[in-house]
Scaffold this motif. Structure first.
Motif, PDB file in Angstrom:
ATOM      1  N   GLY A   9       0.826  -1.192   0.000  1.00 10.72           N
ATOM      2  CA  GLY A   9       0.000   0.000   0.000  1.00 10.72           C
ATOM      3  C   GLY A   9       0.863   1.244   0.000  1.00 10.72           C
ATOM      4  N   SER A  10       0.213   2.362   0.273  1.00  9.02           N
ATOM      5  CA  SER A  10       0.900   3.646   0.298  1.00  9.02           C
ATOM      6  C   SER A  10       0.935   4.185   1.706  1.00  9.02           C
ATOM      7  CB  SER A  10       0.185   4.645  -0.625  1.00  9.02           C
ATOM      8  OG  SER A  10       0.213   4.207  -1.959  1.00  9.02           O
ATOM      9  N   VAL A  11       2.111   4.600   2.147  1.00 10.43           N
ATOM     10  CA  VAL A  11       2.258   5.176   3.483  1.00 10.43           C
ATOM     11  C   VAL A  11       3.199   6.362   3.405  1.00 10.43           C
ATOM     12  CG1 VAL A  11       1.853   3.012   4.697  1.00 10.43           C
ATOM     13  CG2 VAL A  11       4.181   3.635   4.052  1.00 10.43           C
ATOM     14  N   GLN A  12       3.169   7.167   4.427  1.00  8.10           N
ATOM     15  CA  GLN A  12       4.116   8.272   4.524  1.00  8.10           C
ATOM     16  C   GLN A  12       5.392   7.792   5.196  1.00  8.10           C
ATOM     17  OE1 GLN A  12       1.984  11.508   6.472  1.00  8.10           O
ATOM     18  NE2 GLN A  12       1.486  12.368   4.459  1.00  8.10           N
ATOM     19  N   ALA A  13       6.438   8.520   4.960  1.00  8.09           N
ATOM     20  CA  ALA A  13       7.718   8.181   5.574  1.00  8.09           C
ATOM     21  C   ALA A  13       7.559   8.083   7.090  1.00  8.09           C
ATOM     22  CB  ALA A  13       8.756   9.236   5.221  1.00  8.09           C
ATOM     23  N   GLY A 116       6.632 -15.438  -5.904  1.00  6.42           N
ATOM     24  CA  GLY A 116       5.229 -15.101  -6.030  1.00  6.42           C
ATOM     25  C   GLY A 116       5.083 -13.788  -6.779  1.00  6.42           C
ATOM     26  N   GLN A 117       3.855 -13.415  -7.013  1.00  2.00           N
ATOM     27  CA  GLN A 117       3.646 -12.119  -7.659  1.00  2.00           C
ATOM     28  C   GLN A 117       3.935 -11.032  -6.637  1.00  2.00           C
ATOM     29  OE1 GLN A 117       1.330 -13.038  -5.739  1.00  2.00           O
ATOM     30  NE2 GLN A 117       0.345 -11.174  -5.094  1.00  2.00           N
ATOM     31  N   GLY A 118       4.204  -9.851  -7.078  1.00  2.00           N
ATOM     32  CA  GLY A 118       4.618  -8.810  -6.159  1.00  2.00           C
ATOM     33  C   GLY A 118       3.453  -8.024  -5.592  1.00  2.00           C
ATOM     34  N   THR A 119       3.757  -7.300  -4.520  1.00  2.00           N
ATOM     35  CA  THR A 119       2.825  -6.352  -3.941  1.00  2.00           C
ATOM     36  C   THR A 119       3.555  -5.016  -3.812  1.00  2.00           C
ATOM     37  OG1 THR A 119       1.273  -5.967  -2.124  1.00  2.00           O
ATOM     38  CG2 THR A 119       3.368  -7.015  -1.536  1.00  2.00           C
ATOM     39  N   LEU A 120       2.906  -3.956  -4.245  1.00  2.00           N
ATOM     40  CA  LEU A 120       3.563  -2.656  -4.332  1.00  2.00           C
ATOM     41  C   LEU A 120       3.522  -1.923  -2.999  1.00  2.00           C
ATOM     42  CD1 LEU A 120       4.905  -0.381  -6.008  1.00  2.00           C
ATOM     43  CD2 LEU A 120       2.577   0.364  -6.615  1.00  2.00           C
ATOM     44  N   VAL A 121       4.678  -1.435  -2.596  1.00  2.00           N
ATOM     45  CA  VAL A 121       4.810  -0.582  -1.412  1.00  2.00           C
ATOM     46  C   VAL A 121       5.313   0.783  -1.888  1.00  2.00           C
ATOM     47  CG1 VAL A 121       6.046  -0.192   0.744  1.00  2.00           C
ATOM     48  CG2 VAL A 121       5.239  -2.490   0.147  1.00  2.00           C
ATOM     49  N   THR A 122       4.547   1.812  -1.562  1.00  2.00           N
ATOM     50  CA  THR A 122       4.922   3.166  -1.944  1.00  2.00           C
ATOM     51  C   THR A 122       5.039   4.020  -0.690  1.00  2.00           C
ATOM     52  OG1 THR A 122       3.732   2.950  -4.040  1.00  2.00           O
ATOM     53  CG2 THR A 122       4.331   5.171  -3.342  1.00  2.00           C
ATOM     54  N   VAL A 123       6.202   4.631  -0.505  1.00  2.00           N
ATOM     55  CA  VAL A 123       6.446   5.466   0.669  1.00  2.00           C
ATOM     56  C   VAL A 123       6.690   6.888   0.197  1.00  2.00           C
ATOM     57  CG1 VAL A 123       7.800   5.782   2.761  1.00  2.00           C
ATOM     58  CG2 VAL A 123       7.488   3.487   1.804  1.00  2.00           C
ATOM     59  N   SER A 124       5.869   7.797   0.665  1.00  2.00           N
ATOM     60  CA  SER A 124       5.995   9.192   0.260  1.00  2.00           C
ATOM     61  C   SER A 124       6.678  10.001   1.355  1.00  2.00           C
ATOM     62  CB  SER A 124       4.621   9.777  -0.050  1.00  2.00           C
ATOM     63  OG  SER A 124       3.775   9.661   1.083  1.00  2.00           O
ATOM     64  N   SER A 125       7.389  11.021   0.924  1.00  2.00           N
ATOM     65  CA  SER A 125       8.129  11.855   1.886  1.00  2.00           C
ATOM     66  C   SER A 125       7.271  12.972   2.438  1.00  2.00           C
ATOM     67  CB  SER A 125       9.373  12.433   1.204  1.00  2.00           C
ATOM     68  OG  SER A 125       8.985  13.189   0.086  1.00  2.00           O
TER      69      SER A 125
END
Length: 125
Positions: A9-13, A116-125
């Motif tokens: 998922g998407s998280v902040q720094a 396995g298939q990947g899972t997206l990790v998005t880290v925003s600053s």
């Protein structure tokens, strides 16, 4: 062995995420399990691994102290708890496996055989 990752998922720094990987097959407990990741424009790199009995763990240097790998052999699942995330952790995370060699004395290091298939990790600053 077939692997199914989830939890990206998407998280902040500074935030946290927990990835899970469910494995099929009756021999999950015979495999070293782990994770690798691939950031945009970069090669895939090893992140963490855990021996079949959870007695030994392996971590890439940049994640030591921030990421924790664990497994539940009764549930055929491996986890990656990620804390203190930084934008440099942004990547597609892949669950992986290799048959446990039976020794973890420092002379062996995981080289994954199954992915396995990947899972997206998005880290925003």
């Amino acid at each position: 062995v077939q692997l199914q990752a989830s939890g990206g998922g998407s998280v902040q720094a500074g935030g946290s995420l927990r990835l899970s990987c469910a494995a099929s097959g009756r021999t999950f407990s015979s495999y070293v399990m782990g994770w690798s990741r691939q950031a945009p424009g970069k090669e895939r790199e090893f992140v963490a691994g855990i021996s079949s009995n959870a007695g030994t763990t392996y971590y890439e240097e940049s994640v030591k102290g921030r990421f924790t790998i664990s497994r539940d052999n009764a549930k055929n699942t491996v986890y990656l708890q990620m804390t203190g995330l930084t934008p440099e952790d942004t990547a597609v995370y892949h669950c992986a496996a290799v048959l446990d060699p039976g020794y973890h004395d420092g002379s062996w290091y995981p080289e994954w055989e199954y992915w396995g298939q990947g899972t997206l990790v998005t880290v925003s600053s």
